[in-house]
Structures are given as structure tokens and as C-alpha cells.
Design an enzyme around this catalytic site. Structure first.
Site, PDB file in Angstrom:
ATOM      1  N   CYS A  76       0.871  -1.171   0.000  1.00  0.00           N
ATOM      2  CA  CYS A  76       0.000   0.000   0.000  1.00  0.00           C
ATOM      3  C   CYS A  76       0.911   1.226   0.000  1.00  0.00           C
ATOM      4  O   CYS A  76       1.741   1.380   0.904  1.00  0.00           O
ATOM      5  CB  CYS A  76      -0.861  -0.019   1.254  1.00  0.00           C
ATOM      6  SG  CYS A  76      -1.853   1.470   1.480  1.00  0.00           S
ATOM      7  N   CYS A 189      -1.020   3.883  -6.382  1.00  0.00           N
ATOM      8  CA  CYS A 189      -1.936   3.322  -5.380  1.00  0.00           C
ATOM      9  C   CYS A 189      -2.160   1.891  -5.819  1.00  0.00           C
ATOM     10  O   CYS A 189      -2.473   1.637  -6.996  1.00  0.00           O
ATOM     11  CB  CYS A 189      -3.259   4.073  -5.368  1.00  0.00           C
ATOM     12  SG  CYS A 189      -4.561   3.189  -4.464  1.00  0.00           S
TER      13      CYS A 189
END
Ligand code: DGL
Length: 271
Positions: A76, A189
């Protein structure tokens, strides 16, 4: 040193880390995986740096208690930018791999001199991205596109979506970057990797879409090799998909688990 049968843990605010696990798998035969989607803390991209850091530290503690991983991958970008150093400091002895936006390869490959970085609302304004750009993209124009709506689309609406729905979800973001001259789009992302093909399609010919999954997979394989942490010979491998937050789980999570060859979903209590 004896082989290490413990699992490798991957963690994200949701389903974004799954393509990273998938990319690592062929390099890690026989390994077991524990994947944790922090559904209870989702989304990270709308939180402050401090909130993300505190949450990530709490979740990593729960992952250690439940799975005792031999390596942890923070799959992440938002969590890595806010908390990688803090996680390493709080967990000495646990190798921790973070996710770094692929700004460097994009800056090396651009012909137009403009690259686009698509990320969460939090990550596009993080000082970490400023440093990365200053270090690896001097002289390159870097456009930043916050696409928090696309994070929610992937997390909650992607399984069962039609191609037209996916294109509609990515189109505005991809087109904006291309119209401003970007010929490289960095998926900063991890959620966006699920719709990478749709982003490439919306961006059109001549635009390259780049991400960091191969680098993370190679780093993971080299850590296991260097520290002799590989699974015992003949181990069957496998993996489990765990979620935080109160049940019942949305049906899409079972689809994600099956699609990525994981058992579950099961609940992980932060305790
Ligand atoms: N998948 C995450 C990232 O790579 C964050 C998504 C979110 O929770 O906002 O940044």
C-alpha cells in the site's frame, strides 16, 4: 540456517495488495501467504499521515500475533509513505518491504518529458512523493492526480463490474493526465493495478502504464534468499485472505479471495 515454514504477510487497506502477491508467487514456490485487507480502516487515502501511521502500527501488531510472518510486505503506497519507517522501528528483526511509486522508471522512459502519478488523496500530497520526484525525476514535469473515487470503485464495485463500468471509472483520471501531455502513468496506489488494463485503454496508444509490483516481488525473493528464510523443500504453499472490521463481509471479498487463489475470507480481530 533451517528453512522457515512461517508465512509471508501482505497487507493493504483493502484488496490493493493482491496483484503484488500474485506477482511474487511465481518467484516463491512452496511459500504460504497471509493477506490482510484492513477493511475496518479503509480507506487510508482520506486520513491524515498520523492517523494512517497509528492504524498501520496497530494492524501490524495484530498480523504478528495471528500469523507470526517471516517477512511483511506493506502493499500500500499510502501506508508505506506514512508508516514504513515507524513499522520498521517498532518491529526490529522483522524484514519489512514497502511500496514505492515507480517514478524513477517512468522518468527514465518518458519521451514527452511529462509523467502522471495517480494516487490517493493523501499520497499525492505526501512529502515522500516530493522527495521521490526531486531525487528521481529532475527536469521532468510530474502531474499528480488524486483518484480516491477509483479506490472505492475497486474495493467495493470491481468484482462483477462490466468493462464499460470500469472504463467509466478510470476515464476522467487517465484522460486528464494524457491531455496535459503525460506519456507515462504511474499507478501509485496499489488498488489501481486491478484496473491497469482499463487505464491503459482509456489513456490510448503511446501511453505507458507503470507500477512497482515486479520490484517488490524481486526484493521479497532476494530477502528470503539472503536470510535463508525460504520454505522447507516440498512445502505445498497456499494462502489465506483475512479482513478486519465487523461482519458480514461484502460478497465481493470472497470473489477476490478465489480469484487470487486464497482461502477465506476470515476475520482478523485487532484485539
Ligand atoms: N491501496 C492503497 C495505496 O496503495 C490505499 C487505498 C486507500 O485506502 O485509500 O495507496
Amino acid at each position: 540456517m533451517a528453512p522457515d515454514p512461517r508465512p509471508i504477510a501482505f497487507f493493504d487497506s483493502g484488496v490493493g495488495g493482491l496483484p503484488y502477491l500474485e506477482a511474487a508467487r511465481p518467484l516463491l514456490l512452496g511459500e504460504r501467504f497471509a493477506y490482510l485487507a484492513d477493511r475496518g480502516g479503509f480507506p487510508y487515502g482520506t486520513k491524515t499521515r498520523e492517523q494512517v501511521r497509528a492504524r498501520v502500527l496497530e494492524v501490524v501488531e495484530a498480523i504478528r500475533r495471528r500469523f507470526d510472518p517471516k517477512v511483511l510486505v506493506i502493499a500500500c503506497n499510502t501506508a508505506s509513505q506514512a508508516a514504513l519507517e515507524a513499522v520498521r522501528k517498532a518491529n526490529p528483526g522483522l524484514p519489512v518491504i514497502g511500496t514505492v511509486p515507480a517514478v524513477k522508471p517512468a522518468a527514465l522512459r518518458t519521451r514527452s518529458g511529462t509523467i502522471g502519478v495517480m494516487a490517493t488523496a493523501r499520497a499525492v500530497e505526501d512529502p515522500y512523493l516530493d522527495e521521490l520526484v526531486a531525487r528521481h525525476a529532475p527536469g521532468v514535469r510530474v502531474l499528480r492526480e488524486a483518484a480516491q473515487d477509483l479506490v472505492s470503485f475497486v474495493e467495493l464495485r470491481y468484482p462483477g463490474s462490466t468493462e464499460a463500468e470500469r472504463l467509466a471509472a478510470v476515464e476522467g483520471h487517465a484522460r486528464r493526465l494524457v491531455e496535459l501531455g503525460a506519456d507515462e502513468i504511474v499507478l501509485a496506489c496499489t488498488h489501481f493495478l486491478h484496473v491497469a488494463a482499463d487505464i491503459a485503454r482509456a489513456a490510448g496508444a503511446g501511453v505507458e502504464v507503470v507500477d512497482s509490483r515486479d520490484g517488490v516481488a524481486r526484493r521479497l525473493a532476494s530477502i528470503l534468499a539472503e536470510r535463508a528464510l525460504g520454505a522447507p523443500e516440498g512445502s505445498p504453499g497456499g494462502g489465506l485472505f483475512a479482513l478486519t472490521g465487523p461482519g458480514p463481509f461484502e460478497p465481493g471479498y470472497a470473489v477476490f479471495a478465489a480469484r487470487f487463489g486464497l482461502e477465506g475470507p476470515v476475520a482478523l480481530d485487532l484485539g
